[in-house]
Design a protein around this motif. Structure first.
Motif, short mmCIF file in Angstrom:
data_model
loop_
_atom_site.label_atom_id
_atom_site.label_comp_id
_atom_site.label_asym_id
_atom_site.label_seq_id
_atom_site.Cartn_x
_atom_site.Cartn_y
_atom_site.Cartn_z
N LEU A 69 -46.51 -13.20 -15.76
CA LEU A 69 -45.20 -13.82 -15.31
C LEU A 69 -45.37 -15.04 -14.62
CD1 LEU A 69 -43.41 -10.50 -13.48
CD2 LEU A 69 -43.27 -11.23 -15.82
N THR A 70 -44.71 -16.28 -15.02
CA THR A 70 -44.77 -17.31 -14.40
C THR A 70 -43.40 -17.62 -13.48
OG1 THR A 70 -46.10 -18.26 -16.28
CG2 THR A 70 -45.21 -19.95 -14.60
N LEU A 71 -43.51 -17.95 -12.05
CA LEU A 71 -42.43 -17.84 -11.39
C LEU A 71 -42.34 -19.23 -10.58
CD1 LEU A 71 -43.19 -14.37 -9.65
CD2 LEU A 71 -42.06 -14.53 -11.81
N PRO A 72 -41.23 -19.75 -10.77
CA PRO A 72 -41.22 -20.98 -9.90
C PRO A 72 -40.34 -20.89 -8.50
CG PRO A 72 -38.85 -20.52 -11.33
CD PRO A 72 -40.08 -19.31 -11.59
N LEU A 73 -40.27 -19.63 -8.20
CA LEU A 73 -39.71 -19.12 -6.88
C LEU A 73 -40.79 -18.25 -6.12
CD1 LEU A 73 -35.94 -18.59 -7.22
CD2 LEU A 73 -37.08 -20.78 -6.50
N VAL A 74 -41.14 -18.28 -5.05
CA VAL A 74 -42.00 -17.47 -4.27
C VAL A 74 -41.51 -16.46 -3.76
CG1 VAL A 74 -44.12 -17.41 -2.96
CG2 VAL A 74 -43.70 -19.26 -4.57
N ASP A 75 -41.58 -15.07 -4.19
CA ASP A 75 -40.97 -14.07 -3.56
C ASP A 75 -42.18 -13.45 -2.48
OD1 ASP A 75 -38.77 -11.71 -3.56
OD2 ASP A 75 -40.83 -10.69 -3.58
N LEU A 76 -41.48 -13.23 -1.28
CA LEU A 76 -42.60 -12.87 -0.29
C LEU A 76 -43.17 -11.39 -0.58
CD1 LEU A 76 -41.04 -14.18 3.15
CD2 LEU A 76 -42.59 -15.44 1.49
N LYS A 77 -42.31 -10.60 -1.01
CA LYS A 77 -42.88 -9.07 -1.15
C LYS A 77 -43.91 -9.29 -2.54
CE LYS A 77 -39.39 -6.05 0.52
NZ LYS A 77 -38.67 -4.95 0.21
N THR A 78 -43.62 -10.15 -3.37
CA THR A 78 -44.42 -10.15 -4.39
C THR A 78 -45.92 -10.87 -4.11
OG1 THR A 78 -42.80 -10.73 -6.03
CG2 THR A 78 -44.87 -11.13 -6.73
N LEU A 79 -45.73 -11.85 -3.08
CA LEU A 79 -46.96 -12.51 -2.75
C LEU A 79 -47.99 -11.70 -1.84
CD1 LEU A 79 -48.35 -14.99 -2.70
CD2 LEU A 79 -47.35 -15.61 -0.47
N ALA A 80 -47.13 -10.61 -0.80
CA ALA A 80 -47.88 -9.61 -0.21
C ALA A 80 -48.53 -8.60 -1.25
CB ALA A 80 -46.63 -9.07 0.83
N MET A 81 -47.58 -8.48 -2.37
CA MET A 81 -48.43 -7.36 -3.21
C MET A 81 -49.45 -7.97 -3.93
SD MET A 81 -46.39 -6.24 -6.84
CE MET A 81 -46.89 -7.82 -7.73
N LEU A 82 -49.49 -9.15 -4.33
CA LEU A 82 -50.73 -9.75 -4.88
C LEU A 82 -52.10 -9.65 -3.78
CD1 LEU A 82 -49.47 -12.89 -6.62
CD2 LEU A 82 -50.18 -10.97 -7.66
N GLY A 84 -52.55 -7.36 -1.60
CA GLY A 84 -52.80 -5.92 -1.60
C GLY A 84 -52.48 -5.35 -0.24
N SER A 85 -51.26 -6.07 0.21
CA SER A 85 -50.53 -5.65 1.73
C SER A 85 -49.39 -5.55 1.61
CB SER A 85 -50.97 -6.64 2.71
OG SER A 85 -50.43 -7.91 2.54
N GLU A 86 -48.68 -5.07 2.64
CA GLU A 86 -47.07 -5.06 2.72
C GLU A 86 -46.66 -6.08 3.53
OE1 GLU A 86 -45.38 -2.50 1.52
OE2 GLU A 86 -47.13 -1.22 0.81
N LEU A 87 -45.51 -6.39 2.99
CA LEU A 87 -44.76 -7.65 3.92
C LEU A 87 -44.41 -7.06 5.30
CD1 LEU A 87 -43.61 -10.25 3.92
CD2 LEU A 87 -41.50 -9.46 3.24
N ILE A 180 -53.72 -11.70 4.05
CA ILE A 180 -54.86 -11.55 3.12
C ILE A 180 -56.20 -11.14 3.61
CG2 ILE A 180 -56.13 -12.89 1.12
CD1 ILE A 180 -53.99 -14.61 0.91
N THR A 181 -56.30 -9.84 3.40
CA THR A 181 -57.64 -9.34 3.98
C THR A 181 -58.73 -9.31 2.79
OG1 THR A 181 -57.27 -7.17 3.53
CG2 THR A 181 -56.22 -7.81 5.35
#
Length: 261
Positions: A69-82, A84-87, A180-181
């Motif tokens: 998936l190529t996304l022009p908007l950055v979703d915070l939950k998606t970034l946290a998923m990448l 490996g953590s929770e928002l 990011i850990t």
């Protein structure tokens, strides 16, 4: 109505719902991707023999599939998923503030006002050297709430002078945190996609549903913030086998023959 032909033009991107694979709880709805792509590959081993060693037959193995998936908007939950953590909502982190403040004469008392309230009133002050360099440290000042008061013993400070202030302040209510850990990695998800394909025979758009039964975001990702281009976030998922209707399945594409389905 007769069934449409089997040839379709495909231009529009898919909308996707991402859910936690284990709990089925929704993570995010992505209806703003610029591209959604599926790549499938396999290894092939050839058997050669005889004069000239011609290819006699082949065996295929290690079939893999990825979904991007190529996304022009950055979703915070998606970034946290990448990551490996929770928002984290309403984080209580202490933030570092660096700002340039101007000294003013308030009835014979030299003061400066900060935009935030320092934790415990701790502020490091420096003379502005040039445009953005840190000069001599300024001592002898006191801080109350967000007001700095320079005492008579404070050197090198005068009315109208700019000084650097470095301090920590509490994150405001509603602030969100992504961490990011070194030990956490993305968890498995399932992806349900919806889009339209246009049939070549009747020029009608028909719904297509795409089901990625089990996938995990790859741990490698790049998150870039720059001045000349808007940020694009690319998510690549490794797709895993799931038993669906008795078959070992990666992805299902379901194309409707009813435009209103």
């Amino acid at each position: 109505m007769s069934a449409p032909g089997l040839q379709y033009g495909i231009k529009e991107v898919l909308d996707f719902l991402l859910r936690d694979f284990a709990t089925k709880e929704p993570i995010t709805l992505i209806d703003y991707a610029t591209a959604t792509s599926n790549e499938t590959s396999a290894e092939r081993i050839d058997i050669n023999g005889g004069r000239g060693m011609p290819k006699l037959m082949s065996f295929d193995h290690t079939k893999v599939s990825t979904f991007t998936l190529t996304l022009p908007l950055v979703d915070l939950k998606t970034l946290a998923m990448l990551a490996g953590s929770e928002l984290i909502n309403d984080t209580t982190k202490e933030l570092i503030k660096t700002e340039k403040v101007t000294v003013t004469d308030n009835g014979g008392t030299l003061e400066a006002t900060l935009t935030k309230e320092p934790i415990n009133g701790d502020v490091a002050l420096y003379v502005v050297d040039g445009q953005r360099d840190f000069g001599e440290e300024i001592t002898g000042a006191t801080v109350a709430t967000s007001t700095i008061t320079f005492g008579s013993e404070t050197p090198t400070v005068s009315d109208g002078q700019e000084v650097w202030a470095i301090y920590q302040y509490a994150a405001p209510a509603g602030a969100k945190q992504i961490r990011i850990t070194s030990t956490n990695f993305p968890k498995a998800v399932e992806m349900s996609g919806y889009g339209i394909w246009r049939n070549q025979l009747d020029e009608t758009d028909y719904p297509v549903h795409v089901q990625v039964h089990k996938a995990r975001p790859q741990s490698n990702f790049t998150f870039t913030m720059e001045g000349e281009n808007a940020t694009n976030l690319e998510l690549t998922f490794d797709v895993y086998e799931a038993t669906i209707d008795g078959e070992k399945t990666y992805i299902d594409y379901i194309v409707m023959d009813d435009p209103d389905a």
